[in-house]
Design a protein around this motif. Structure first.
Motif, PDB file in Angstrom:
ATOM      1  N   PHE B 179       0.216  -1.365   0.096  1.00 37.25           N
ATOM      2  CA  PHE B 179      -0.133   0.019   0.177  1.00 37.25           C
ATOM      3  C   PHE B 179       1.071   1.560  -0.153  1.00 37.25           C
ATOM      4  O   PHE B 179       0.724   2.071  -0.933  1.00 37.25           O
ATOM      5  CB  PHE B 179      -0.901   0.088   1.179  1.00 37.25           C
ATOM      6  N   LEU B 180       2.053   1.265   0.903  1.00 39.89           N
ATOM      7  CA  LEU B 180       2.983   2.591   1.141  1.00 39.89           C
ATOM      8  C   LEU B 180       3.210   2.182  -0.556  1.00 39.89           C
ATOM      9  O   LEU B 180       3.624   3.768  -0.684  1.00 39.89           O
ATOM     10  CB  LEU B 180       3.711   2.211   2.276  1.00 39.89           C
ATOM     11  N   THR B 181       4.315   1.549  -0.770  1.00 40.58           N
ATOM     12  CA  THR B 181       4.853   1.648  -2.021  1.00 40.58           C
ATOM     13  C   THR B 181       4.200   1.719  -3.250  1.00 40.58           C
ATOM     14  O   THR B 181       4.595   2.590  -4.008  1.00 40.58           O
ATOM     15  CB  THR B 181       5.501  -0.179  -2.575  1.00 40.58           C
ATOM     16  N   ARG B 182       3.039   1.126  -3.311  1.00 38.83           N
ATOM     17  CA  ARG B 182       1.722   1.826  -4.439  1.00 38.83           C
ATOM     18  C   ARG B 182       1.512   3.613  -4.615  1.00 38.83           C
ATOM     19  O   ARG B 182       1.566   4.331  -5.386  1.00 38.83           O
ATOM     20  CB  ARG B 182       0.536   1.186  -4.287  1.00 38.83           C
ATOM     21  N   LEU B 183       1.885   4.323  -2.892  1.00 40.67           N
ATOM     22  CA  LEU B 183       1.393   5.401  -3.176  1.00 40.67           C
ATOM     23  C   LEU B 183       2.743   6.032  -3.377  1.00 40.67           C
ATOM     24  O   LEU B 183       2.812   7.493  -4.122  1.00 40.67           O
ATOM     25  CB  LEU B 183       1.113   5.629  -1.470  1.00 40.67           C
ATOM     26  N   TRP B 207      -2.160  -2.522 -13.236  1.00 44.80           N
ATOM     27  CA  TRP B 207      -3.392  -2.456 -13.303  1.00 44.80           C
ATOM     28  C   TRP B 207      -4.518  -2.096 -11.715  1.00 44.80           C
ATOM     29  O   TRP B 207      -4.695  -1.111 -11.359  1.00 44.80           O
ATOM     30  CB  TRP B 207      -4.692  -2.878 -13.728  1.00 44.80           C
ATOM     31  N   ALA B 208      -4.916  -2.554 -11.498  1.00 45.88           N
ATOM     32  CA  ALA B 208      -5.970  -2.332  -9.587  1.00 45.88           C
ATOM     33  C   ALA B 208      -4.949  -3.489  -8.940  1.00 45.88           C
ATOM     34  O   ALA B 208      -4.015  -5.124  -9.440  1.00 45.88           O
ATOM     35  CB  ALA B 208      -6.440  -3.267 -10.217  1.00 45.88           C
ATOM     36  N   GLY B 209      -5.126  -3.057  -7.420  1.00 42.36           N
ATOM     37  CA  GLY B 209      -4.398  -4.302  -6.676  1.00 42.36           C
ATOM     38  C   GLY B 209      -5.997  -4.437  -5.224  1.00 42.36           C
ATOM     39  O   GLY B 209      -6.605  -3.428  -5.674  1.00 42.36           O
ATOM     40  N   LYS B 219      -7.256   0.846  -6.808  1.00 40.84           N
ATOM     41  CA  LYS B 219      -6.741   1.489  -8.782  1.00 40.84           C
ATOM     42  C   LYS B 219      -5.246   1.781  -8.365  1.00 40.84           C
ATOM     43  O   LYS B 219      -4.904   1.832  -7.474  1.00 40.84           O
ATOM     44  CB  LYS B 219      -7.126   2.479  -9.747  1.00 40.84           C
ATOM     45  N   GLY B 220      -4.470   0.862 -10.035  1.00 38.22           N
ATOM     46  CA  GLY B 220      -2.908   0.856  -9.536  1.00 38.22           C
ATOM     47  C   GLY B 220      -2.934   1.822 -10.541  1.00 38.22           C
ATOM     48  O   GLY B 220      -3.875   2.795 -11.642  1.00 38.22           O
ATOM     49  N   LEU B 221      -1.638   2.111 -11.085  1.00 44.37           N
ATOM     50  CA  LEU B 221      -1.329   3.262 -11.747  1.00 44.37           C
ATOM     51  C   LEU B 221      -1.257   3.295 -12.951  1.00 44.37           C
ATOM     52  O   LEU B 221      -1.523   4.373 -13.342  1.00 44.37           O
ATOM     53  CB  LEU B 221       0.387   3.153 -12.168  1.00 44.37           C
ATOM     54  N   LYS B 222      -1.672   2.015 -14.141  1.00 44.11           N
ATOM     55  CA  LYS B 222      -2.331   2.053 -15.064  1.00 44.11           C
ATOM     56  C   LYS B 222      -3.663   3.208 -14.948  1.00 44.11           C
ATOM     57  O   LYS B 222      -4.334   3.689 -15.779  1.00 44.11           O
ATOM     58  CB  LYS B 222      -2.729   1.170 -15.535  1.00 44.11           C
TER      59      LYS B 222
END
Lengths: 196, 544
Positions: B179-183, B207-209, B219-222
């Motif tokens: 979660f922190l990494t995605r942010l 795409w999504a996690g 939502k993921g980065l894409k």
């Protein structure tokens, strides 16, 4: 300042730190721990710490008179001269004086003159006087006998005239700790006497 | 600085201390000690400086031992009130980290504290402005990461400094690392501070996690940055099942597998040193392009013959062959492959498009993950080193700052192999070549000390294994005090952040990753797609 109704005596002996007053009427002394005020160029506040009743001539001790009387009052009624042969003195420690409209919580520059009138302080005087608590330090360092009793009697008088008695006593407690550094026992015992 | 006087956040005065041990502050009798907590920040108002300090300990004192030995009568309200106001007091111990220069308290004026405030200096709880001064406001360099544990104010991460060096995100499983990494990845994309290459083992970032409860998806980065992010996939079927069209399907040729990859896989494939090292001999014997396929297709007698020819124990060779044959079940492996995948990744990176490589069905195959990550990274490393050298002549050829994210990093950076692998090299010195790592791991004690000590910024979620905590803390001053903070973090959404990108260590409650965060990161819903079309057009044709 002059309030004839409250006048109870006159100064008969005075030093820098304390003064002795004589009552107009036998036994009419203010109580232990009362706040009194003198006249003179530096009207001085004092706290009563000792009351003495004795013969006017210290070399002649009173003799007993009541062996045939049924009550103590009768002794005085049958011997009306006693009112004049005996006197009541009260000793006060100086803790402040009046300058203009202000109360100064130091010793007066000069003690009250002999024959200065002495009067008891009423409710308003007590409230004004207790607006600040520096007198506690002067009182505690005065070296008078039965200090704890005098302080607690005086604080009780002041506390009764306060609107927020509890807060007043908490502040007094703090001042007592400063006056007797670290001596929480003394503070506790004085406050307990005040409250009992 | 006297404008602080009488402020409601006044708590007490300095009564002693030292720069090594910390400063002691006696709390005012009106300050409620229960409202202060370890980790909270205070500001000490010195004569010429303000000191920004953190509470590390809280102690109770009595001014007189007799109060403890013979406690007063607490049933008497007044006596107990006097005693509690005067007789007893609390002292907080704080460590001054920073000094803020005079009235011009801007972030430029923030310096490490090298002195202490004088006796009886007033102390206040840090206000929002103080936090802003120290941790920066919301500007192009700073990314909003969360808030301090005890105050509703925003803490920002200095992304410029963050991407300059390799960084680590650590924490037990389920504490919010992903979660922190995605942010943070989203932050890097949004502020365009570097280009990401994410080796996304569990398909969490692209795409999504899954959300923290595991019940829904986020939502993921894409989805957030559409055309700024390219999805690469190792597994087409998996992408189709998730209804995601990858931008590129990555294949790896047997000819691309090098002995170094096998050494990396030593633990995962359970190979002996002899067997792993034999791969170097094989590559030399058969040639780099052919060794893998030729070797695995040998039969028993050929193998014995080979053992004699190259002088390697035949049992070791036989084990190596069996283990390498395991790799052949990976569908992304083909006989012959040129460097298309790496070329494509680099093309995207050059255009500033972030690349997420999803592993699909191989999400539980460490061997696949390690093999591919190592193989691709090695090639990128070669290109980057070359281009960086070219850039010394021609500055316009300077490659873009690249951040490579790897998960399960302890499998790449174990003490035995980190010195030989490409990730070890990058962690140690690729900063100079514009490549840094973002290491995500749950077992930091398994990572080589040398690598750990080189990490710039560390973000640690809850860790309770002593070895792991020590590993994260290696090379940090005042680590004893921070250890307590790490082991007292909540198990969700909290992290201790310290190092290069933070002026001082701070425990942060990580911001939510929800609709509001999507919006602040720049997402406009698809049905209102004018904006997005506009943005896509800009990305394609430039902003003019």
């Amino acid at each position: 300042m002059e309030n004839k109704d409250n006048r109870i005596g006159e100064v008969v002996e005075a030093t820098t730190t304390s003064f002795i007053s004589q009552c107009y009427k036998l036994y009419n002394s203010p109580h232990l721990g009362s706040l009194i005020k003198t006249g003179g160029p530096y009207p001085t506040y004092g706290i009563v710490y000792n009351i003495i009743t004795q013969g006017i001539d210290p070399s002649r001790k009173p003799v007993v008179r009541g062996i045939n009387s049924s009550s103590e009052e009768e002794v005085y009624r049958l011997n009306p001269q006693l009112e004049h042969l005996l006197r009541t003195d009260f000793y006060s420690v100086s803790i402040g004086y009046i300058q203009g409209d202000n109360i100064i919580y130091h010793l007066p520059p000069a003690p009250p003159p002999i024959y200065s009138f002495v009067q008891k302080c009423d409710g308003l005087d007590l409230i004004n006087f207790s607006s600040r608590l520096e007198f506690i330090k002067i009182l505690c360092s005065s070296g008078i006998p039965a200090l704890d009793e005098v302080i607690s009697a005086f604080i009780r008088n002041l506390a009764d005239s306060q609107q927020d008695k509890e807060n007043f006593l908490i502040n007094v407690g703090k001042e007592l700790i400063y006056a007797f550094p670290g001596d929480f026992r003394k503070m506790e015992s004085i406050l307990q006497k005040v409250l009992s | 600085m006297s404008d602080y006087i009488n402020q409601s956040n006044y708590i007490g005065r300095v009564i002693g201390g030292s720069i090594n041990r910390g400063i002691d502050i006696r709390l005012d009798s009106n300050t409620n000690v229960e409202e202060l907590a370890v980790g909270r920040f205070v500001v000490i108002d010195g004569i010429t400086h303000k000191f920004f300090a953190q509470i590390t300990d809280i102690t109770l004192h009595a001014s007189n031992q007799s109060l403890i030995d013979l406690p007063p009568d607490f049933s008497n309200q007044i006596v107990s009130s006097v005693v509690s106001k005067i007789g007893v007091f609390s002292v907080i111990e704080v460590v001054p980290y920073l000094t803020l220069d005079g009235a011009l308290a801007t972030s430029e004026g923030v310096k490490p504290a090298k002195t202490v405030p004088p006796h009886f200096a007033r102390t206040y709880l840090a206000s929002e402005e103080d936090y802003q001064t120290v941790f920066g406001g919301n500007d192009n360099d700073h990314f909003w990461l969360g808030s301090p544990l005890d105050l509703e104010t925003n803490i920002h991460l200095n992304l410029d400094r963050f991407v300059e060096r390799s960084n680590g995100i650590f924490g037990k499983s389920g504490t919010g690392k992903t979660f922190l990494t995605r942010l943070i990845l989203a932050g890097i994309v949004q502020k365009q501070k570097a280009v990401n290459l994410v080796f996304d083992m569990q398909s969490e970032y692209g795409w999504a996690g899954y959300n923290e409860t595991g019940s829904g998806s986020v939502k993921g980065l894409k989805q957030l940055f559409s055309s700024n992010v390219a999805l690469f996939s190792m597994d087409e079927e998996h992408s189709k099942r998730r209804n995601v069209t990858p931008d590129y399907l990555v294949k790896v040729g047997y000819n691309q597998i090098e002995p170094e990859d096998i050494v990396m896989l030593r633990d995962t494939l359970n190979l002996s040193d002899v067997a792993a090292d034999a791969s170097y001999t094989l590559a030399l014997h058969y040639g780099q392009d052919r060794w893998f396929k030729t070797f695995t297709s040998l039969d028993g007698s050929q193998l014995r013959e080979l053992a004699q020819t190259i002088g390697v124990n035949d049992r070791a060779l036989s084990t190596l062959r069996t283990r390498l044959m395991r790799l052949e079940r990976f569908h992304f492996l083909t006989d012959q492959e040129s460097d298309h995948a790496v070329d494509s990744i680099l093309q995207h990176i050059d255009k500033g498009i972030h690349v997420v490589l999803e592993f699909g069905r191989y999400q539980h195959e460490f061997a696949a993950y390690i093999l591919v990550a190592n193989l691709i990274t090695r090639r990128i490393h070669q290109r980057y080193s070359r281009r960086k050298e070219e850039a010394m002549v021609d500055e316009s050829a300077e490659p873009k700052q690249l951040v490579i994210t790897i998960e399960e990093a302890h499998r790449f950076l174990t003490p035995g192999i980190s010195s030989q692998t490409i990730f070890g090299t990058i962690a140690r010195e690729m900063r100079k070549y514009n490549v840094t790592l973002l290491i995500v791991d749950q077992r930091p004690s398994g990572i080589d000390d040398e690598i750990m000590s080189q990490l710039g910024t560390k973000l640690s979620c809850l860790l309770d294994n002593d070895n792991d905590v020590s590993a994260v803390m290696s090379g940090v001053s005042g680590s004893n005090k921070l250890r307590t903070v790490i082991s007292k973090l909540d198990s969700k959404q909290q992290a201790l952040i310290f190092g290069h990108a933070m002026p001082m260590p701070i425990a942060v409650k990580i911001r939510n990753y929800d609709e509001e965060a999507y919006r602040s990161l720049g997402l406009i819903e698809r049905n209102g797609s004018d904006y997005e079309l506009d943005r896509d057009a800009k990305d394609l044709f430039g902003s003019h």
